[in-house]
Design a protein around this motif. Structure first.
Motif, PDB file in Angstrom:
ATOM      1  N   LYS A 136      -4.551   7.617  -1.304  1.00 22.36           N
ATOM      2  CA  LYS A 136      -4.160   6.343  -0.701  1.00 22.36           C
ATOM      3  C   LYS A 136      -4.563   5.217  -1.629  1.00 22.36           C
ATOM      4  O   LYS A 136      -5.576   5.319  -2.323  1.00 22.36           O
TER       5      LYS A 136
ATOM      6  N   ASN B 116       0.833  -1.197   0.000  1.00 21.42           N
ATOM      7  CA  ASN B 116       0.000   0.000   0.000  1.00 21.42           C
ATOM      8  C   ASN B 116       0.864   1.242   0.000  1.00 21.42           C
ATOM      9  O   ASN B 116       2.073   1.177   0.249  1.00 21.42           O
TER      10      ASN B 116
ATOM     11  N   THR C  88      -3.680   0.719  -2.805  1.00 23.18           N
ATOM     12  CA  THR C  88      -3.007  -0.563  -2.663  1.00 23.18           C
ATOM     13  C   THR C  88      -2.539  -1.013  -4.044  1.00 23.18           C
ATOM     14  O   THR C  88      -3.028  -0.536  -5.064  1.00 23.18           O
TER      15      THR C  88
END
Length: 88
Positions: free
Chosen positions: A51, A40, A53
């Motif tokens: 943000k 991540n 992953t």
């Protein structure tokens, strides 16, 4: 639930593409954790924090953006990630 998902094909080793992604995120002042299969990241932008992953399968670097500023289009983030990964 992902706000934007995409995959970037790559040649070479998964270690190389992870190292490239990590260097780009950290150079931008972000945080990156993970290995050659998944991880991540987060990075601040003038509009807010992005943000996400990633996961690697075969020769594909798959990204799921999990949080992003409303005003920042997913396509802009995708374009920047593709640019980072294409740089030598």
């Amino acid at each position: 639930m992902a706000k934007h998902s995409f995959s970037v094909p790559f040649s070479g080793s998964s270690q190389d593409i992870v190292a490239k992604a990590k260097a780009a995120i950290e150079k931008a002042g972000g945080q990156f954790s993970g290995d050659q299969s998944k991880g991540n990241f987060s990075v601040s932008t003038p509009a807010g924090t992005v943000k996400g992953t990633y996961a690697i399968a075969a020769q594909s670097f798959s990204v799921d953006i999990t949080d992003k500023p409303f005003i920042l289009p997913g396509s802009a983030i995708e374009g920047q990630v593709r640019k980072f990964l294409s740089e030598a």
